[in-house]
Each structure stands twice: as structure tokens, then as C-alpha cells.
Write an enzyme that holds these catalytic residues in place. Structure first.
Site, short mmCIF file in Angstrom:
data_model
loop_
_atom_site.label_atom_id
_atom_site.label_comp_id
_atom_site.label_asym_id
_atom_site.label_seq_id
_atom_site.Cartn_x
_atom_site.Cartn_y
_atom_site.Cartn_z
N ARG A 34 -5.40 5.27 -28.45
CA ARG A 34 -6.20 5.25 -29.57
C ARG A 34 -5.79 5.61 -30.76
O ARG A 34 -6.00 4.99 -32.09
CB ARG A 34 -6.98 6.65 -29.51
N ASP A 35 -3.82 6.58 -30.35
CA ASP A 35 -3.45 6.18 -31.81
C ASP A 35 -2.22 5.64 -31.10
O ASP A 35 -1.48 6.01 -31.94
CB ASP A 35 -3.03 7.65 -31.45
N ARG A 51 -3.57 19.14 -32.14
CA ARG A 51 -4.90 19.54 -33.31
C ARG A 51 -6.20 19.59 -32.45
O ARG A 51 -5.75 20.09 -30.93
CB ARG A 51 -4.63 17.71 -34.00
N ASP A 74 -9.18 20.15 -32.93
CA ASP A 74 -10.81 19.21 -32.73
C ASP A 74 -11.37 19.09 -31.25
O ASP A 74 -12.26 19.57 -31.06
CB ASP A 74 -10.85 18.68 -33.23
N ARG A 75 -10.48 18.61 -31.14
CA ARG A 75 -10.22 17.59 -29.30
C ARG A 75 -10.32 18.65 -27.93
O ARG A 75 -10.38 18.04 -27.37
CB ARG A 75 -10.18 16.43 -28.73
N LYS A 134 -17.70 13.44 -37.21
CA LYS A 134 -17.24 13.90 -38.74
C LYS A 134 -17.13 15.26 -39.33
O LYS A 134 -17.09 15.46 -40.29
CB LYS A 134 -16.82 12.84 -39.09
N HIS A 171 -11.52 2.64 -35.04
CA HIS A 171 -10.90 2.79 -33.06
C HIS A 171 -11.28 2.23 -31.99
O HIS A 171 -10.12 2.26 -30.64
CB HIS A 171 -10.98 4.02 -32.42
N HIS A 187 -5.28 4.49 -36.31
CA HIS A 187 -4.86 4.34 -38.31
C HIS A 187 -3.65 3.29 -38.28
O HIS A 187 -2.47 2.83 -37.50
CB HIS A 187 -5.07 5.87 -38.42
O1 LIG Z 1 -8.81 11.90 -32.85
C1 LIG Z 1 -10.11 10.69 -33.07
O2 LIG Z 1 -10.14 10.24 -33.33
C2 LIG Z 1 -8.13 9.96 -33.09
O3 LIG Z 1 -6.85 10.23 -31.94
C3 LIG Z 1 -7.52 10.49 -34.39
O4 LIG Z 1 -8.60 9.75 -35.81
P1 LIG Z 1 -8.67 10.97 -36.94
O5 LIG Z 1 -7.95 11.62 -37.50
O6 LIG Z 1 -9.72 10.01 -37.61
O7 LIG Z 1 -10.21 12.08 -36.05
MN LIG Z 2 -10.40 9.98 -40.47
MN LIG Z 3 -9.34 8.04 -36.00
#
Ligand SMILES: O=C(O)[C@H](O)COP(=O)(O)O
Ligand SMILES: [Mn+2]
Ligand SMILES: [Mn+2]
Length: 551
Positions: free
Chosen positions: A164-165, A281, A283-284, A356, A428, A495
Site C-alpha cells: 500500500r505504501d 505512526r 493511527d493503525r 479519516k 490505494h 501516495h
Molecule cells: O495507512 C494508510 O492507509 C497508508 O499507509 C497511508 O495513507 P494515509 O497517510 O493517507 O492515511
Molecule cells: Mn491522506
Molecule cells: Mn493514504
């Protein structure tokens, strides 16, 4: 008390709508640019003229280690929220490895305490790629090497496959390199290192914003319990066979465990072990961190909750202190625009769909999940679908648009900020047609939003956090699309390094306001002062300069 100075030339008390078109960059104008090929009458009329420009959204302009680093949502929204370039987690982790400080950290010592105990194992869990958005493979190598020197004898790796990245199909290469490295370590140091479990990042472990806890549960079962529907004797075989049998991309590989010849999992996580989450990072990996750390956890049945020494590469949530122990101090993002607005008594409506939602709240506020003011701020989440977004490229954009329209028309807010996810989330998937459709939906939404701004006499600012939909093909060094053996385009799921659009307008904007052209390489950090101006104020003196020129 944070005070913003009133700006004499901008209207005061009129609502400002800030729109982040996630992943909509300004790329080369060819047939692989979904933004370019989409029918977008509204964007076509917006993205030109004296109030339109582009800004940098990658590399050093957003606090990443180098200009080879693509932007991402975290760094983009952090920067938009705070109006300055802050050294980001990726840079801080890089520095901590370079100086060796990471191995002196409390977090590392916490792990060491456990992995030095007899029969205890050090586990690493994280995204296995060099995408540099959530993690980096070089950190895996450094941690393993140093832990071995520091006395770790048994290490188990729980790998989340990317695609994905980094390009689809590359996860097997990362596994191969890791296996080579492991072999060398095992032979030269007489240690026992093995890959123990894994799965695709979008299906296993790396959920975000509580969109789908089942994703985390699958990871828990595989990494911690050593249970998965599919078991193999090695990771290479696991990934090759699962991809073929499930016809899935790397991101969606089902969870698997590595079993020994006696059909036992090689690396379940048990009491007394050390567990390091390799992602920097947040979030995930907040959810899996919570599963390890929370005593009263009710998001899924853990079945077994091993008492381990857990640490994160960095602290993922500065409000909730998740995780408790970490190896690198996170970026300290203070005095964000949200704090100023709250101190000034200004009312904010922030909205996106689940995927988001944290971008316009948690990332926006410098990786803090709370609000600055319970009374002044409304954070509105629209639940995301849990589908494959190429099959639903409209996502919840219309619902977000309706919520923003209503918020604007209510007269209750000074700022309405939204993130429309389609360009990014559909981008993505690497599917060009679906991404084109996603951008067309965005365009319809923009039409409605501009009408609402017009109706309330306010202002708008439209921008993006980084590129994605603007290039849907992998390219060679000359920029030519890469093709597979059948002549099919190799899709780009990641991206891009593209600049992003910035455009402002609306009835409350003074007629003499245009986009500045004198700034040398403006970046996302310049956007913040710009919307603060539109709200009728001067930006704080330590913010980067506004993009607006008053003729
Ligand atoms: O976590 C994701 O979906 C991708 O690694 C990065 O996408 P995002 O930075 O737009 O969340
Ligand atoms: Mn983004
Ligand atoms: Mn993204």
C-alpha cells in the site's frame, strides 16, 4: 490564553469551510492521473486563476527525513493543524537510531528486562516494508542486531505485509531479505530468530479509528495465540500460497501462523515476554496496543491476555498515553491552530468518515485524541463502510458533504473542517477507473459545498494532504509507465510526491486577496495562516507565512 490578533482587512464572524481532499495531488496531466481523466467541472473552474496555487506536501516541507519521502496523512494533517514544520516521528526515530539514544531509552530497557529473563522471547510486530509511512525495515534490522548483542536469545517476528505504501507484490521481497538476515544472525550468534505470524495490513492488525475491530482480533489470534486458519512452515511459502489461493493483493493476505514440524506455533506470545510494536505512526497500531495494555478490554474476546513488557516505537496517543512505554519521544506539537481557536471562543465543526475521522481531529491536533473545548468543538464521525473501496468509490463523501452543509447553514460554527477520503482510499486500491469515479464524486460534493458557502456568505479553502490519485501507475526512471509481461500497467497503490492544490474564495474574502507568488517553495505549513486570515485574524507570529497577498 492564546490570542489571535484581529485582521483589519478580512471579514470577521463569517464561517470558513476548510476541505482536505485526501490524496488529491497535482500530477502530470496524462491518462494515468485519475484527477486529470475524471470529469470535474467544479475542480476545473477552481484550480486556476489568481486564488489558486500549489504547495509542497512531502519530504522536508512536512518534517520528514528527506525529500525522497512521500507525504502522508499524519504529517500532512499535523502540519495543516499547527502551521509549522515539525520534525516528524519518522525523523525523530531516524535520529534516535543514528545517535544510539533509542537503546538507552526507558522503553528499550523495559523490553530488555523481559528478554534477558531465561526462556523469554522478544517479539516484534509491525509493518514490514520501507514505505516510511508507518515503519521502516531498516529499523527491524537495527533492533534485531542490537537486541542480539544485548542478550536476546529468542526473537519472534510478526509481520504485516504492505503493498500500500510500496508497490503491490513486493512483500515477498521484504520477507526474503528478512529471512536472509535472520539466517545470518542465527548462524553467527547462535540465537533463535524466526518469523512467527503475519497477514496483510488491511486485513490483519492495522485497523484505525475503530473502523473494524475484527481486523485487530485476527492479528491477536495469530500473533498472540498462535492461531490462524492457515499455517505454514515458513513465511515465504505462506505469502506465496495464500496470494495464489485467495487471489488477493499483499494488503489483504489472510492471517497465518508458522508452525513447527510438530504442528505447534513457533511464536505465541506468553507471560513475561517482551513485545515491541515497530510502527512509528500511531493511527493503525493504537488498537493492538490497547489490546495488549488494557486490563478491562471489551473490544473482542482476547481468550488469553499475556502479561508482557510492551513498548511502542513511539508514543501513539499523547492524550491517552498509549502505549505506556515507548522508545522514542513523539513530536511535541504545541500551540496548534485548534488550541488558538478554542482559546478565542471560536466554534469548530470537524467531520469525516471513520477512515479519516482521526485525521481532522487527532492528527490535526498534534496526535491528541481529545478536544481543546467540549463546548466549542463538535467532532462528528460518519461510520465508514467496511467494504473494498474500489467497489464503493463514493464512500461517505455525500454524507460528509451534507453534514458540513448543515453545519455551515446552522450558523453555529466559525470553522467547518472536513476530510473527503475518496482520492486517497480508492487511490490505494491501485484501480484507475474506480479512482476516477471517486474524484468525480468529490467534484459533485465540492459543487454542493461551494453553494453552501455562497449561501451563508462565508469563505472556503480547499487543499489536500499529499498526492495519491494523481498517479496510478508505477514508472521507470524516465517516468514511463511500467507494464507486466502481458503489457498491463503496473498499478501504483501508494501516495505520490506531487504538490497539492490550494484555492480559496467565497463572498467574505476581500476582493483584493490573491495567492502570493513570492514565497520560495511554499508548503502545507503555509496553509494554516491562510485559513486563520480567512477567519479574520493574523496567524500567531511563529506560524509560517500566509499564502494570501492583499493587493
Ligand atoms: O495507512 C494508510 O492507509 C497508508 O499507509 C497511508 O495513507 P494515509 O497517510 O493517507 O492515511
Ligand atoms: Mn491522506
Ligand atoms: Mn493514504
Amino acid at each position: 490564553m492564546k490570542i489571535l490578533k484581529r485582521h483589519e482587512e478580512f471579514a470577521h464572524g463569517k464561517p470558513v469551510l476548510l476541505i482536505v481532499l485526501d490524496g488529491v495531488g497535482v500530477g502530470r496531466l496524462d491518462s494515468f492521473n485519475a484527477v486529470n481523466i475524471a470529469k470535474t467541472p467544479v475542480m476545473d473552474s477552481l484550480f486556476k486563476g489568481p486564488r489558486y496555487g500549489t504547495v509542497k506536501a512531502h519530504g522536508k516541507a512536512v518534517g520528514l527525513p528527506s525529500d525522497a519521502d512521500m507525504g502522508n496523512s499524519e504529517v500532512g494533517h499535523n502540519t495543516l493543524g499547527c502551521g509549522r514544520v515539525v520534525s516528524q516521528g519518522a525523523s525523530l526515530v531516524e535520529n534516535a537510531f543514528a545517535s544510539g539514544a533509542i537503546f538507552q531509552s526507558d522503553g528499550y530497557k523495559h523490553l530488555q528486562e523481559a528478554f534477558l529473563s531465561p526462556n523469554k522471547t522478544l517479539h516484534l510486530i509491525g509493518l514490514l516494508s520501507d514505505g516510511g509511512v508507518h515503519s521502516h525495515t531498516k529499523h527491524w534490522y537495527s533492533i534485531i542486531s542490537q537486541a542480539v548483542l544485548d542478550g536476546a536469545r529468542r526473537i519472534r517476528l510478526h509481520i504485516l505485509l504492505d503493498g500500500r505504501d510500496v508497490p503491490e507484490g513486493t512483500s515477498i521481497n521484504y520477507i526474503q531479505k528478512l529471512e536472509d538476515f535472520i539466517k545470518l544472525q542465527n548462524e553467527s550468534h547462535e540465537v533463535d530468530i524466526q518469523i512467527a505470524s503475519g497477514g496483510g495490513r488491511m486485513f490483519v492488525t492495522m485497523d484505525r479509528y475503530e473502523a473494524e475491530w475484527a481486523i485487530v482480533q485476527r492479528g491477536w489470534n495469530a500473533h498472540v495465540l498462535g492461531q490462524a486458519d492457515f499455517t505454514f512452515s515458513n513465511a515465504y511459502q505462506a505469502v506465496t500460497e495464500l496470494k495464489a489461493s485467495h487471489k488477493c493483493s499483499d494488503q489483504y493476505i489472510p492471517p497465518f501462523c508458522i508452525y513447527d514440524p510438530n504442528q505447534h506455533p513457533v511464536g505465541p506470545i506468553i507471560d513475561g515476554d517482551a513485545v515491541l510494536c515497530m510502527n512509528f505512526r500511531g493511527d493503525r497500531v493504537i488498537e493492538i496496543s490497547r489490546a495488549f495494555e488494557e486490563v478491562n478490554f471489551d473490544k473482542f474476546e482476547r481468550k488469553r491476555h499475556p502479561q508482557v513488557n510492551f513498548a511502542g516505537m513511539i508514543r501513539y496517543d499523547g492524550d491517552q498515553n498509549i502505549p505506556q512505554k515507548f522508545l522514542v519521544d513523539p513530536p511535541f506539537i504545541q500551540n496548534t491552530s485548534g488550541e488558538y481557536l478554542a482559546d478565542m471562543g471560536l466554534r469548530v465543526f470537524a467531520c469525516s468518515e471513520t477512515q479519516k475521522y482521526g485525521h481532522v481531529t487527532y492528527f490535526w491536533n498534534g496526535n491528541r485524541s481529545g478536544k481543546f473545548s467540549e463546548t466549542l468543538e463538535t467532532y462528528h464521525e460518519i461510520r465508514s463502510d467496511t467494504c473494498y473501496f474500489a467497489e464503493k468509490p463514493e464512500m461517505k463523501a455525500r454524507e460528509i458533504t451534507d453534514a458540513a452543509t448543515e453545519a455551515l447553514k446552522s450558523g453555529q460554527y466559525d470553522m467547518v473542517r472536513i476530510n473527503l477520503p475518496n482520492g486517497d482510499m480508492v487511490g490505494h486500491t491501485g484501480e484507475l477507473d474506480a479512482t476516477k469515479r471517486a474524484v468525480e464524486v468529490l467534484d459533485e460534493c465540492l459543487g454542493q459545498l461551494l453553494e453552501a458557502v455562497q449561501a451563508v456568505g462565508g469563505a472556503y479553502l480547499i487543499t489536500a494532504d499529499h498526492g495519491n490519485a494523481d498517479d496510478m501507475t508505477q514508472r521507470d526512471a524516465k517516468g514511463e509507465p511500467l507494464r507486466d509481461e502481458n503489457g498491463e500497467i503496473l498499478p501504483l497503490t501508494s501516495h505520490t510526491l506531487a504538490a497539492v492544490p490550494v484555492v480559496f474564495g467565497g463572498p467574505s474574502v476581500p476582493e483584493n486577496a490573491i495567492m502570493r507568488t513570492d514565497l520560495n517553495q511554499p508548503g502545507l505549513s503555509n496553509v494554516t495562516a491562510t485559513f486563520i486570515n480567512l477567519m479574520g485574524f493574523h496567524a500567531p507570529p511563529d506560524y509560517d507565512e500566509t499564502l494570501i497577498n492583499l493587493l
